[in-house]
Each structure stands twice: as structure tokens, then as C-alpha cells.
Design a protein around this motif. Structure first.
Motif, short mmCIF file in Angstrom:
data_model
loop_
_atom_site.label_atom_id
_atom_site.label_comp_id
_atom_site.label_asym_id
_atom_site.label_seq_id
_atom_site.Cartn_x
_atom_site.Cartn_y
_atom_site.Cartn_z
N PRO A 202 -16.07 22.25 -18.41
CA PRO A 202 -16.72 20.99 -17.82
C PRO A 202 -17.24 20.07 -19.02
O PRO A 202 -17.51 18.84 -18.72
N ALA A 203 -17.61 20.75 -20.38
CA ALA A 203 -18.15 19.92 -21.19
C ALA A 203 -17.05 18.60 -21.64
O ALA A 203 -17.58 17.45 -22.01
N GLY A 204 -16.05 19.07 -21.74
CA GLY A 204 -14.81 18.45 -22.05
C GLY A 204 -14.70 17.01 -20.95
O GLY A 204 -14.47 15.83 -21.23
N MET A 205 -14.73 17.44 -19.85
CA MET A 205 -14.63 16.46 -18.73
C MET A 205 -15.71 15.66 -18.69
O MET A 205 -15.63 14.55 -18.25
N GLY A 206 -16.90 16.20 -18.72
CA GLY A 206 -18.19 15.35 -18.66
C GLY A 206 -18.20 14.20 -19.89
O GLY A 206 -18.65 12.87 -19.47
N SER A 207 -17.72 14.84 -20.99
CA SER A 207 -17.76 13.88 -21.89
C SER A 207 -16.66 12.50 -21.89
O SER A 207 -17.10 11.61 -22.32
N SER A 208 -15.71 13.04 -21.29
CA SER A 208 -14.74 11.82 -21.03
C SER A 208 -15.16 11.08 -20.15
O SER A 208 -14.94 9.59 -20.01
N LEU A 209 -15.79 11.57 -18.91
CA LEU A 209 -16.36 10.54 -17.94
C LEU A 209 -17.34 9.57 -18.84
O LEU A 209 -17.23 8.39 -18.41
N ALA A 210 -18.20 10.26 -19.47
CA ALA A 210 -19.50 9.41 -20.38
C ALA A 210 -18.72 8.35 -21.05
O ALA A 210 -18.95 7.21 -21.26
N SER A 311 -13.96 14.88 -27.30
CA SER A 311 -13.92 15.82 -26.10
C SER A 311 -12.78 16.46 -25.65
O SER A 311 -12.57 17.41 -25.21
N LEU A 312 -11.52 15.53 -25.91
CA LEU A 312 -10.18 16.04 -26.06
C LEU A 312 -9.87 17.44 -26.75
O LEU A 312 -9.39 18.42 -26.18
#
Length: 433
Positions: A202-210, A311-312
Motif C-alpha cells: 500500500p505504501a508503494g502504490m500510494g506513493s506512486s499515485l502521489a 516507491s518502486l
């Protein structure tokens, strides 16, 4: 120094540099021209959003087209389309028409990136992919910065800058047209669904969205902010170049720092730093301190461009090696959704709050990211340092960038597939390099 670069990869890299200079010029030129025509921030945001929507479609769909016709012919077709679209921008100045043109332009640009990255993939080896990816990033962002500096020598109200962009797209075909190489298979089954990946990292996906929310607005609306602050065209070009140079200069140091700590903590600090920098830039924009503002803009670029690759890397830490291809695809989708929505949301902030609304938007997105990651650190323990993958700078262009990432196991990569229209004949010919 560059002995690791295979001779067959020089052609796509040359094409990348020639194309990306014009591409960098066009992205800022369109915003400046619309601003000079008195177009509202809402319309400018829509034009930017259309490009990213087309880029999403192109980066995921064009691989099938390229597989059928061969990457040289596909590149020539996409570059010709982009050259024509650039001229149409100069001939028909209308925000609604430009939105359609940018949608098509994003689609074609996504195709160009698939061609270049797939060519790099088939021309490289696992031992050289890490350094080749770093060189790719330097050329990509260096070309974007060079395109900004071209703004100092053109008049955005004339047709000539659009003609320069068209020439750049057309000339980029030449290096590829004079080279032959095999093409990798560009289709692979997707193993992880979007929501499954959201649950796993979730942290990786949220950071990519941001990251997408921030960079989409930066590319599309930051030139508008500078023009509304009263900066001359030459100053706008310098500021935009500084943002991109900050991105290419600080990505690797920040990424290596994330190898030593919980990456969520580093990403939270990046978000908090961006929020503070956004507010500082807002305050200093009212004062005559160009040197200080330039330094802040450079740092802003360095932090904002570092979010996606870190994030990746965090996602790679939390997943198995076989899941990394799917992670790249899912996180690119999250980034793309953010970059498509970002210009629209930021333009509404500028419409309601004036030019200061842009950095208010940046502060809100970055601050929200920081708070989210602080919360994630409390609800899930950190990945042990012994399980950290080495950081790699990866651009959010196409899913094929994952195959250039040396962290991906060889058996999980796309398999080379010969394309007889593009392969050099004699297998007996010895290539020395």
C-alpha cells in the motif's frame, strides 16, 4: 567510460535525445502559448490531462501494434504523427482542439518510449542493464532540460517553435532507420491485479499515485505559475530547466540513502520536505530573491522526481522477485492515474486561489503523502534491511522499464523474439564493441 554501452543501443539513445529535446520544448511551450492567449487555468489543466491520458493508453496498448509491424516502422509512424500534431498546434490555437491533439500526442509518445525501451532491452545484458538504465535517465532528463533552454530563443506566439518540435520528431527517426536489431516480445501475462498489489504494498502504490499527482501538475502548470509571477520567457525557461536538473541530480543520492533506512521514512521525509519547500516558494515569490528561489526550485525538482523510483524500490522490497514485473505495471498505472488527475485538480486550485493555488496544491499532496506514510509505518513493520533491494532510478514511462531493471530475475523478463523485418542478416557477422 561508456564501454558498457552496446553498439546497437547507441541508435535508440540518439533518437531519444533528439526527440526528447523537442518534446521538452513542446510541453512548456503549450502552457506558455495558452497563457499568452488568455486561456484559463482550467483549460490548460485539461490540455495537460489529455496528454497523460493518451500516454497511459499508448504505453499499454502500443506494444501490440509494434509487435505486428516491427519497431522501426512503428517508430517512424509515431514520429511522423507527432511531427504533424506539433504543426497543427501552431496552426490551430484552440484549447479544445489542443486537448484532442495532446491525447493523440500522448498515445504516440507512449509508443515511442515502448520502441526505445524494448530496443535497449534486447541490445543489453543483465550485467549492463543497471548502468544502461542510469545513462537512459541522464539522457532523458538532460534532453528535457535542454528543451526548456530552447525557450530562451523562440517566440511562443509564432509558428517557428512548433516547427522546431516537428523537426525534432522527424529527425529522431534517422538513427533508428539506419540500424537493425531484434525485437523483444512485448507482451507478458499480468500476475497481480491492481487491488491485490494495493494490498501487498500500500505504501508503494500510494506513493506512486502521489508522484503522478505532483508531476502531472508540475509539467502542465508550473510554467503558468512562473508567467503569472511576472517572469520573462528566459526566466521561465531557466526555472523549468532547474526543476528537471534537480530531478536528475538528486535522484540517485536520495535513492542510495533509501537503501540504508526504511524507504517509507525516506518517502515521508520527501513529502514533508516538498510541503515545506512549496510554502517557502510561495512566500519568496513575493520577494525579489531570485537566487534563493532558484535554489528552492532545484531542491523541489530533486525531491519530487525521486518519489516514484523510491516507491518502486519499496515495492520490490515487499514483493517476491517474480512479482516485480507486475509491480512495475501496477505502480505505473497508479502513477498514470495520478498524473492524469493532477493537472485538473491543480488547475481548479489555481482558478479559485490564483497562481499561489498551484504550490498550495503541491503542499497539500506532499503533506498528505507524508502523513499517510507515517501512518503506514505504525500499522506495518519495516522490511528488514537484509531484504532491501538495491535502489535503481526507473522512469515512469512504460512497463518495459521493469525489464531494464537488473533487480528483475532473468526468467521473469520478456523473451527476445526475432522480427525479420528489423534484424540484421548474417548471424555469422561478428560485431565487435
Amino acid at each position: 567510460m561508456l564501454a558498457f554501452v552496446p553498439p546497437t543501443v547507441i541508435s535508440p539513445l540518439l533518437s531519444l535525445v533528439v526527440f526528447i529535446i523537442g518534446h521538452g520544448l513542446l510541453s512548456t511551450l503549450l502552457t506558455l502559448r495558452l497563457s499568452a492567449e488568455g486561456v484559463s487555468a482550467g483549460w490548460i489543466g485539461l490540455v495537460s490531462t489529455s496528454y497523460f491520458a493518451g500516454l497511459v493508453l499508448g504505453s499499454f496498448v502500443n506494444a501490440r501494434i509494434i509487435s505486428r509491424v516491427g519497431h522501426i516502422r512503428a517508430y517512424a509512424a509515431y514520429a511522423s504523427l507527432l511531427a504533424a500534431l506539433a504543426l497543427w498546434h501552431g496552426l490551430l490555437v484552440d484549447p479544445l482542439a489542443w486537448s484532442l491533439l495532446r491525447l493523440l500526442g500522448g498515445f504516440a509518445t507512449g509508443g515511442l518510449f515502448v520502441v526505445i525501451e524494448s530496443w535497449m532491452l534486447v541490445s543489453s545484458s543483465p550485467a549492463t542493464r543497471g548502468r544502461l538504465m542510469a545513462l537512459y535517465m541522464i539522457l532523458l532528463y538532460g534532453g528535457l532540460a535542454g528543451g526548456q533552454w530552447l525557450l530562451r530563443y523562440i517566440d511562443p506566439l509564432q509558428l517557428s517553435p512548433f516547427a522546431l518540435v516537428a523537426m525534432s520528431a522527424s529527425l529522431s527517426v534517422i538513427p533508428l532507420a539506419l540500424t537493425r536489431v531484434g525485437m523483444p516480445q512485448t507482451e507478458t501475462p499480468r500476475q497481480l491485479g491492481f487491488f491485490t498489489l494495493l494490498r501487498l504494498t500500500p505504501a508503494g502504490m500510494g506513493s506512486s499515485l502521489a508522484s503522478g499527482l505532483l508531476l502531472g501538475a508540475l509539467y502542465g502548470l508550473l510554467p503558468l505559475f512562473f508567467t503569472r509571477q511576472g517572469l520573462a520567457l528566459e526566466q521561465v525557461a531557466n526555472q523549468m530547466a532547474l526543476v528537471i536538473l534537480g530531478g536528475v541530480s538528486l535522484q540517485y543520492p536520495l535513492g542510495r540513502l533509501s537503501d540504508r533506512f526504511d524507504r517509507r521514512r525516506i518517502l515521508a521525509l520527501l513529502g514533508a520536505g516538498l510541503a515545506v519547500l512549496s510554502l517557502a516558494i510561495l512566500l519568496l515569490s513575493q520577494l525579489a530573491l531570485p537566487g534563493v528561489q532558484a535554489m528552492l526550485i532545484f531542491l523541489f525538482g530533486g525531491l519530487v522526481f525521486s518519489i516514484y523510483p523510491i516507491s518502486l524500490s519499496h515495492a520490490c522490497d515487499e514483493l517476491t522477485p517474480e512479482q516485480m514485473i507486475s509491480a512495475n505495471q501496477g505502480m505505473l498505472l497508479a502513477y498514470s492515474l495520478g498524473s492524469t488527475a493532477g493537472p485538473l485538480l491543480a488547475s481548479q486550485a489555481m482558478t479559485k486561489l490564483g497562481s499561489s493555488g498551484l504550490f498550495g496544491y503541491f503542499a497539500l499532496c506532499a503533506g498528505g503523502l507524508a502523513l499517510y506514510l507515517v501512518w503506514r509505518q505504525k500499522v506495518r513493520s519495516a522490511v528488514p534491511m537484509a531484504e532491501h533491494q538495491s535502489y535503481m532510478p526507473v522512469p515512469p514511462n512504460t512497463p518495459l522499464a521493469a525489464d531494464l531493471d537488473p533487480r528483475i530475475p532473468t526468467e521473469s523478463r520478456f523473451n527476445p523474439q526475432e522480427d525479420q523485418t528489423d534484424i540484421a542478416p548474417p548471424p555469422t557477422a561478428e560485431v565487435k564493441g
